[in-house]
Design a protein around this motif. Sequence first.
Motif, mmCIF file in Angstrom:
data_model
loop_
_atom_site.group_PDB
_atom_site.id
_atom_site.type_symbol
_atom_site.label_atom_id
_atom_site.label_comp_id
_atom_site.label_asym_id
_atom_site.label_seq_id
_atom_site.Cartn_x
_atom_site.Cartn_y
_atom_site.Cartn_z
ATOM 1 N N ILE A 190 0.951 -1.249 -0.034
ATOM 2 C CA ILE A 190 0.379 0.068 -0.042
ATOM 3 C C ILE A 190 0.934 1.286 0.403
ATOM 4 O O ILE A 190 1.173 1.474 0.875
ATOM 5 C CB ILE A 190 -1.101 -0.004 1.362
ATOM 6 N N GLY A 191 0.861 2.115 -0.826
ATOM 7 C CA GLY A 191 1.314 3.512 -1.354
ATOM 8 C C GLY A 191 1.580 3.950 -2.780
ATOM 9 O O GLY A 191 1.049 3.459 -3.424
ATOM 10 N N ASN A 192 1.937 5.048 -2.589
ATOM 11 C CA ASN A 192 1.669 6.085 -4.182
ATOM 12 C C ASN A 192 2.962 5.859 -4.685
ATOM 13 O O ASN A 192 4.125 5.718 -4.269
ATOM 14 C CB ASN A 192 1.436 7.250 -3.192
ATOM 15 N N TRP A 193 3.019 6.022 -5.869
ATOM 16 C CA TRP A 193 3.798 5.319 -6.841
ATOM 17 C C TRP A 193 4.695 7.136 -6.661
ATOM 18 O O TRP A 193 5.985 7.119 -6.691
ATOM 19 C CB TRP A 193 3.433 5.824 -7.970
ATOM 20 N N GLY A 194 4.361 8.331 -6.606
ATOM 21 C CA GLY A 194 4.625 9.549 -6.819
ATOM 22 C C GLY A 194 5.530 9.755 -7.768
ATOM 23 O O GLY A 194 5.274 9.960 -8.751
ATOM 24 N N ASP A 195 6.628 10.761 -7.289
ATOM 25 C CA ASP A 195 7.071 11.786 -8.441
ATOM 26 C C ASP A 195 8.471 11.105 -8.327
ATOM 27 O O ASP A 195 9.693 11.347 -8.980
ATOM 28 C CB ASP A 195 7.395 12.997 -7.650
ATOM 29 N N ASP A 196 8.516 9.703 -8.669
ATOM 30 C CA ASP A 196 9.831 9.174 -9.245
ATOM 31 C C ASP A 196 11.408 9.349 -8.340
ATOM 32 O O ASP A 196 11.578 9.102 -8.558
ATOM 33 C CB ASP A 196 10.319 9.686 -10.314
ATOM 34 N N GLU A 197 10.611 8.934 -6.708
ATOM 35 C CA GLU A 197 11.425 8.987 -5.855
ATOM 36 C C GLU A 197 11.896 7.970 -5.308
ATOM 37 O O GLU A 197 12.817 7.632 -4.858
ATOM 38 C CB GLU A 197 10.746 10.070 -4.702
ATOM 39 N N ARG A 198 11.392 6.949 -5.953
ATOM 40 C CA ARG A 198 11.352 5.271 -5.681
ATOM 41 C C ARG A 198 10.710 4.845 -7.323
ATOM 42 O O ARG A 198 10.777 3.074 -6.683
ATOM 43 C CB ARG A 198 10.168 4.559 -4.343
ATOM 44 N N SER A 199 10.371 4.622 -7.619
ATOM 45 C CA SER A 199 10.589 3.977 -9.043
ATOM 46 C C SER A 199 11.644 3.119 -8.892
ATOM 47 O O SER A 199 10.765 1.463 -9.416
ATOM 48 C CB SER A 199 10.009 5.167 -10.611
ATOM 49 N N THR A 200 12.480 2.778 -9.636
ATOM 50 C CA THR A 200 13.649 1.669 -8.976
ATOM 51 C C THR A 200 13.272 1.067 -8.721
ATOM 52 O O THR A 200 13.521 0.133 -8.451
ATOM 53 C CB THR A 200 15.179 2.323 -9.586
ATOM 54 N N GLU A 201 13.777 1.907 -6.877
ATOM 55 C CA GLU A 201 13.381 0.262 -6.204
ATOM 56 C C GLU A 201 11.800 -0.348 -5.682
ATOM 57 O O GLU A 201 11.820 -1.440 -5.379
ATOM 58 C CB GLU A 201 13.449 1.313 -4.704
ATOM 59 N N LEU A 202 11.056 0.483 -6.178
ATOM 60 C CA LEU A 202 9.901 -0.603 -6.599
ATOM 61 C C LEU A 202 10.207 -1.599 -7.718
ATOM 62 O O LEU A 202 9.152 -2.556 -7.649
ATOM 63 C CB LEU A 202 8.321 0.695 -6.699
ATOM 64 N N MET A 203 10.157 -1.255 -8.575
ATOM 65 C CA MET A 203 10.816 -2.597 -10.127
ATOM 66 C C MET A 203 11.414 -3.785 -9.033
ATOM 67 O O MET A 203 11.481 -5.017 -8.988
ATOM 68 C CB MET A 203 11.339 -1.343 -10.840
ATOM 69 N N GLU A 204 12.299 -3.272 -8.415
ATOM 70 C CA GLU A 204 13.635 -4.207 -7.806
ATOM 71 C C GLU A 204 12.574 -4.872 -6.525
ATOM 72 O O GLU A 204 13.059 -5.924 -6.556
ATOM 73 C CB GLU A 204 14.739 -2.951 -7.437
ATOM 74 N N PHE A 205 12.661 -4.274 -5.440
ATOM 75 C CA PHE A 205 12.370 -5.040 -4.758
ATOM 76 C C PHE A 205 10.820 -5.084 -3.836
ATOM 77 O O PHE A 205 10.313 -6.140 -3.245
ATOM 78 C CB PHE A 205 12.079 -3.464 -3.377
ATOM 79 N N HIS A 260 8.072 -3.113 2.355
ATOM 80 C CA HIS A 260 8.187 -1.437 2.986
ATOM 81 C C HIS A 260 8.938 -1.451 1.779
ATOM 82 O O HIS A 260 10.431 -1.346 1.386
ATOM 83 C CB HIS A 260 8.722 -0.493 4.409
ATOM 84 N N ILE A 261 8.849 0.191 1.193
ATOM 85 C CA ILE A 261 10.172 0.498 0.014
ATOM 86 C C ILE A 261 9.937 1.760 -0.174
ATOM 87 O O ILE A 261 9.513 3.158 -0.259
ATOM 88 C CB ILE A 261 9.503 0.019 -1.584
ATOM 89 N N PRO A 262 11.363 2.036 0.884
ATOM 90 C CA PRO A 262 10.711 3.996 1.358
ATOM 91 C C PRO A 262 11.177 4.568 0.358
ATOM 92 O O PRO A 262 12.016 4.348 -0.390
ATOM 93 C CB PRO A 262 12.362 3.798 2.375
ATOM 94 N N ARG A 263 11.012 6.239 0.878
ATOM 95 C CA ARG A 263 11.392 7.309 -0.482
ATOM 96 C C ARG A 263 13.164 7.617 -0.541
ATOM 97 O O ARG A 263 13.445 7.608 0.611
ATOM 98 C CB ARG A 263 10.867 8.811 -0.982
ATOM 99 N N ARG A 264 13.258 7.880 -2.189
ATOM 100 C CA ARG A 264 15.051 7.742 -2.592
ATOM 101 C C ARG A 264 14.878 9.464 -0.665
ATOM 102 O O ARG A 264 16.437 9.473 -0.180
ATOM 103 C CB ARG A 264 15.696 8.148 -2.978
ATOM 104 N N PRO A 265 14.633 10.440 -0.810
ATOM 105 C CA PRO A 265 14.940 11.158 -0.045
ATOM 106 C C PRO A 265 15.684 10.700 1.409
ATOM 107 O O PRO A 265 15.970 11.126 2.368
ATOM 108 C CB PRO A 265 13.652 11.875 0.052
ATOM 109 N N TYR A 266 14.495 10.289 2.171
ATOM 110 C CA TYR A 266 14.351 9.438 3.606
ATOM 111 C C TYR A 266 15.377 9.025 3.939
ATOM 112 O O TYR A 266 16.207 8.677 4.409
ATOM 113 C CB TYR A 266 13.059 8.743 3.854
#
Length: 376
Positions: A190-205, A260-266
């Motif tokens: 459950i989470g938002n795709w958002g502003d490309d802050e974790r696009s790569t991570e969502l694919m990988e994890f 859990h796939i955190p956004r890159r800024p965090y």
Amino acid sequence: MKFLFYTHSLVSDWNHGNAHFLRGIMRELTRRHHEALALEPEESWSRSNLLSDQGPRAVEKFHELFPQLRSQIYGPHFDHEAAIAEADVVVVHEWTEPALVERIGRARRSGADFTLLFHDTHHRAVSAKGDIAGLTLEDYDGVLAFGETLRQRYLQAGWGRSVFTWHEAADDALFYPRPEIEKTGDLIWIGNWGDDERSTELMEFLVHPAHELGLTTTVRGVRYPQQALDALEDAGIAYGGWIANAEAPLAFAGHKVTVHIPRRPYVENLPGIPTIRVFEALACGIPLISAPWHDAEALFRPGRDYLVAKNGREMTRLLREVMADDALAAALVTSGLETIRARHTCRHRVDELFSILEQCGTAGVVGQLPAKEAAE
């Protein structure tokens, strides 16, 4: 005591996670016989998108599910000075318009006797520093930062008079295990795709491991671009769109594991801030596996409360193990619940808030704290 919260929205949680936490805090305050009112702008992007996406029924359902929570919409002619004059504590969220942030501070400087706090639950202090630097915070009694690293950013920049760490937490009146619900799915995110802050991570994890393992997987959230929707479809992942936060516990209960796939800024700039979904998932008693994230403040017990995958290959292995090993899954659930119930509920955060208010010199706080804190 009377608490007044300026928030982006209490009613809408469309791409607005702070609403989750604020609802729990206000519910706990009212349980303790305090008054709590949220003020939200009539043109908030979260509420506007919720109405566009789901229609007015979504707002009606909020009021049905949270009848004890009070929210009032303000427009350009709203008398803010009259509203805050009646409050003991005013908490202003960082999405509030800068001119209004300054206006409320000016009222405090002019002699109003409420305690005024600024509440930051975002990464803009590092990702859009100018937005926060441009706010007028010198008249605020304190800043509530939702992580120690964010607190340090405020201190280093000289933003605010006093800065306190105030993490988010789970509203355990809503987020708790529901073992009676049948598990019809394997993995949920459950989470938002958002502003490309974790696009790569969502694919990988998420996407690749779910596809490789052939897991029955569901994704819920908003702001998914077409390429993301195509990737989910190609991987055989069901996309369900927006989900009301009040329905998230039921969604967790119907699945065997979450991630859990955190956004890159965090990860890169604000380590130690997990965001609220970690608290909520663990409170629901679902095993959780996290992408790389450094628990800098020792909020949890990595390896016991949840597992950590260093890369996508390891995420695939850990998902396979949790799915196959009932004892491992049960141990994660037990440990995660133990930590949430001991440290990370909205009850704990309200206790912390009263401790902060006591430090700020708020009248009427002594006697509101747990006996041990009030004596110190």
